[in-house]
Motif scaffolding. Structure first.
Motif, PDB file in Angstrom:
ATOM      1  N   PHE A 134      37.508  31.153  46.753  1.00 60.86           N
ATOM      2  CA  PHE A 134      38.655  31.052  45.862  1.00 60.86           C
ATOM      3  C   PHE A 134      38.108  31.196  44.446  1.00 60.86           C
ATOM      4  N   ALA A 135      38.618  32.172  43.716  1.00 56.32           N
ATOM      5  CA  ALA A 135      38.111  32.432  42.368  1.00 56.32           C
ATOM      6  C   ALA A 135      39.269  32.550  41.388  1.00 56.32           C
ATOM      7  N   VAL A 136      39.033  32.014  40.197  1.00 55.91           N
ATOM      8  CA  VAL A 136      39.924  32.250  39.068  1.00 55.91           C
ATOM      9  C   VAL A 136      39.108  33.052  38.069  1.00 55.91           C
ATOM     10  N   HIS A 137      39.620  34.209  37.706  1.00 62.34           N
ATOM     11  CA  HIS A 137      38.949  35.133  36.798  1.00 62.34           C
ATOM     12  C   HIS A 137      39.638  35.056  35.438  1.00 62.34           C
ATOM     13  N   ALA A 138      38.892  34.750  34.387  1.00 59.83           N
ATOM     14  CA  ALA A 138      39.404  34.795  33.018  1.00 59.83           C
ATOM     15  C   ALA A 138      39.334  36.250  32.569  1.00 59.83           C
ATOM     16  N   VAL A 139      40.463  36.785  32.129  1.00 60.19           N
ATOM     17  CA  VAL A 139      40.611  38.216  31.861  1.00 60.19           C
ATOM     18  C   VAL A 139      40.851  38.454  30.368  1.00 60.19           C
ATOM     19  N   ASP A 140      40.320  39.566  29.864  1.00 62.04           N
ATOM     20  CA  ASP A 140      40.398  39.861  28.425  1.00 62.04           C
ATOM     21  C   ASP A 140      41.671  40.580  27.991  1.00 62.04           C
ATOM     22  N   VAL A 141      42.594  40.828  28.904  1.00 61.16           N
ATOM     23  CA  VAL A 141      43.875  41.469  28.588  1.00 61.16           C
ATOM     24  C   VAL A 141      45.004  40.661  29.229  1.00 61.16           C
ATOM     25  N   GLU A 142      46.216  40.767  28.669  1.00 58.75           N
ATOM     26  CA  GLU A 142      47.358  40.042  29.245  1.00 58.75           C
ATOM     27  C   GLU A 142      47.795  40.631  30.577  1.00 58.75           C
ATOM     28  N   HIS A 143      47.668  41.959  30.699  1.00 60.15           N
ATOM     29  CA  HIS A 143      48.112  42.656  31.912  1.00 60.15           C
ATOM     30  C   HIS A 143      47.030  43.650  32.319  1.00 60.15           C
ATOM     31  N   LEU A 144      46.744  43.710  33.599  1.00 57.66           N
ATOM     32  CA  LEU A 144      45.722  44.640  34.085  1.00 57.66           C
ATOM     33  C   LEU A 144      46.253  46.048  34.321  1.00 57.66           C
ATOM     34  N   ASP A 145      47.511  46.280  34.003  1.00 54.84           N
ATOM     35  CA  ASP A 145      48.121  47.599  34.206  1.00 54.84           C
ATOM     36  C   ASP A 145      48.035  48.042  35.656  1.00 54.84           C
ATOM     37  N   LEU A 146      48.226  47.090  36.559  1.00 49.33           N
ATOM     38  CA  LEU A 146      48.326  47.367  37.985  1.00 49.33           C
ATOM     39  C   LEU A 146      49.728  46.984  38.438  1.00 49.33           C
ATOM     40  N   THR A 147      50.154  47.526  39.548  1.00 49.91           N
ATOM     41  CA  THR A 147      51.469  47.209  40.100  1.00 49.91           C
ATOM     42  C   THR A 147      51.290  46.457  41.414  1.00 49.91           C
ATOM     43  N   PRO A 148      52.365  45.908  41.943  1.00 51.39           N
ATOM     44  CA  PRO A 148      52.273  45.234  43.238  1.00 51.39           C
ATOM     45  C   PRO A 148      51.807  46.151  44.372  1.00 51.39           C
ATOM     46  N   ASP A 149      51.857  47.453  44.160  1.00 49.31           N
ATOM     47  CA  ASP A 149      51.388  48.392  45.182  1.00 49.31           C
ATOM     48  C   ASP A 149      49.876  48.598  45.157  1.00 49.31           C
ATOM     49  N   ALA A 150      49.195  48.063  44.163  1.00 45.43           N
ATOM     50  CA  ALA A 150      47.728  48.176  44.109  1.00 45.43           C
ATOM     51  C   ALA A 150      47.117  47.434  45.294  1.00 45.43           C
ATOM     52  N   THR A 151      45.955  47.863  45.701  1.00 47.10           N
ATOM     53  CA  THR A 151      45.240  47.148  46.754  1.00 47.10           C
ATOM     54  C   THR A 151      44.409  46.035  46.126  1.00 47.10           C
ATOM     55  N   PRO A 152      44.020  45.029  46.916  1.00 47.60           N
ATOM     56  CA  PRO A 152      43.143  44.007  46.353  1.00 47.60           C
ATOM     57  C   PRO A 152      41.799  44.595  45.919  1.00 47.60           C
ATOM     58  N   THR A 153      41.336  45.615  46.600  1.00 47.58           N
ATOM     59  CA  THR A 153      40.078  46.253  46.212  1.00 47.58           C
ATOM     60  C   THR A 153      40.233  46.946  44.863  1.00 47.58           C
ATOM     61  N   ALA A 154      41.362  47.610  44.629  1.00 45.20           N
ATOM     62  CA  ALA A 154      41.607  48.237  43.323  1.00 45.20           C
ATOM     63  C   ALA A 154      41.691  47.166  42.234  1.00 45.20           C
ATOM     64  N   ALA A 155      42.311  46.041  42.545  1.00 47.20           N
ATOM     65  CA  ALA A 155      42.377  44.942  41.572  1.00 47.20           C
ATOM     66  C   ALA A 155      40.979  44.415  41.275  1.00 47.20           C
ATOM     67  N   ALA A 156      40.155  44.244  42.307  1.00 37.13           N
ATOM     68  CA  ALA A 156      38.781  43.762  42.103  1.00 37.13           C
ATOM     69  C   ALA A 156      37.975  44.749  41.266  1.00 37.13           C
ATOM     70  N   PHE A 157      38.155  46.030  41.508  1.00 37.75           N
ATOM     71  CA  PHE A 157      37.456  47.050  40.727  1.00 37.75           C
ATOM     72  C   PHE A 157      37.893  46.983  39.265  1.00 37.75           C
ATOM     73  N   THR A 158      39.183  46.882  39.019  1.00 35.58           N
ATOM     74  CA  THR A 158      39.698  46.796  37.653  1.00 35.58           C
ATOM     75  C   THR A 158      39.181  45.528  36.968  1.00 35.58           C
ATOM     76  N   LEU A 159      39.139  44.422  37.714  1.00 38.54           N
ATOM     77  CA  LEU A 159      38.626  43.157  37.160  1.00 38.54           C
ATOM     78  C   LEU A 159      37.186  43.281  36.681  1.00 38.54           C
ATOM     79  N   LEU A 160      36.413  44.115  37.339  1.00 35.73           N
ATOM     80  CA  LEU A 160      35.013  44.296  36.967  1.00 35.73           C
ATOM     81  C   LEU A 160      34.862  44.590  35.475  1.00 35.73           C
ATOM     82  N   PHE A 161      35.818  45.308  34.905  1.00 35.63           N
ATOM     83  CA  PHE A 161      35.754  45.737  33.511  1.00 35.63           C
ATOM     84  C   PHE A 161      36.477  44.790  32.550  1.00 35.63           C
ATOM     85  N   HIS A 162      37.126  43.754  33.080  1.00 37.16           N
ATOM     86  CA  HIS A 162      37.921  42.865  32.239  1.00 37.16           C
ATOM     87  C   HIS A 162      37.612  41.384  32.422  1.00 37.16           C
ATOM     88  N   THR A 163      36.700  41.022  33.308  1.00 40.13           N
ATOM     89  CA  THR A 163      36.400  39.615  33.556  1.00 40.13           C
ATOM     90  C   THR A 163      35.461  39.069  32.484  1.00 40.13           C
TER      91      THR A 163
END
Length: 175
Positions: A134-163
């Protein structure tokens, strides 16, 4: 059937290092067995999580639950909630039930069960303890510009650049 395979590495140990902050729960603890409340065999409720000590530059949070020990090459995503407002520092037990139970503006992407919600622990019977990160990621933007149709893997990849930082608690579960 007992699965005989090596343990998977710590998923966050494979990523670029970021500072950590405190993630607490009255429901789950590092190395402790998950209660049935948080499994598919039980109530299937997300645990209560609260956090503090994240960077001042945090603009939002992402909450995830990942099982690196699932018998797949890519682990198993149990929960991904995005765009949690920076003013939120706690999710109550059961907050992962749907988008309606998340803070305003936050939303889920589909877990690996196919639901836009928390999906409880469900390792193969007889397998060794699985870790549920279980992880809580502090993010440098208000919105990751992803939609509910994104996969969790796509979200994890995007987080790599904003965590900016991450808090993790890792209970275990086996059947």
């Amino acid at each position: 059937m007992k699965l005989d395979r090596p343990a998977a590495p710590d998923p966050y140990g494979l990523l670029p290092a970021v500072p950590s902050f405190q993630l607490l729960s009255t429901d789950v603890a590092d190395g402790k067995q998950l209660s049935d409340d948080h499994t598919l065999d039980g109530a299937n409720r997300s645990p209560r999580l609260s956090w503090s000590g994240f960077p001042d530059t945090t603009r939002s949070f992402v909450v995830t639950c990942f099982d690196p020990d699932a018998p797949t090459p890519s682990g198993f995503w149990h929960w991904t909630a995005l765009d949690i407002p920076v003013t939120t520092t706690e999710l109550s037990a059961g907050a992962g039930a749907s988008d309606e139970t998340l803070p305003r503006g936050a939303f889920h992407v589909r877990n690996d069960f196919g639901a836009r919600a928390y999906g409880g622990a469900a390792p193969p019977p007889g397998d060794r303890d699985h870790r549920y990160c279980f992880a809580v990621h502090a993010v440098d933007v208000e919105h990751l510009d992803l939609t509910p149709d994104a996969t969790p893997t796509a979200a994890a990849f995007t987080l790599l650049f904003h965590t900016l930082a991450r808090g993790v608690v890792t209970p275990v579960y086996s059947r």
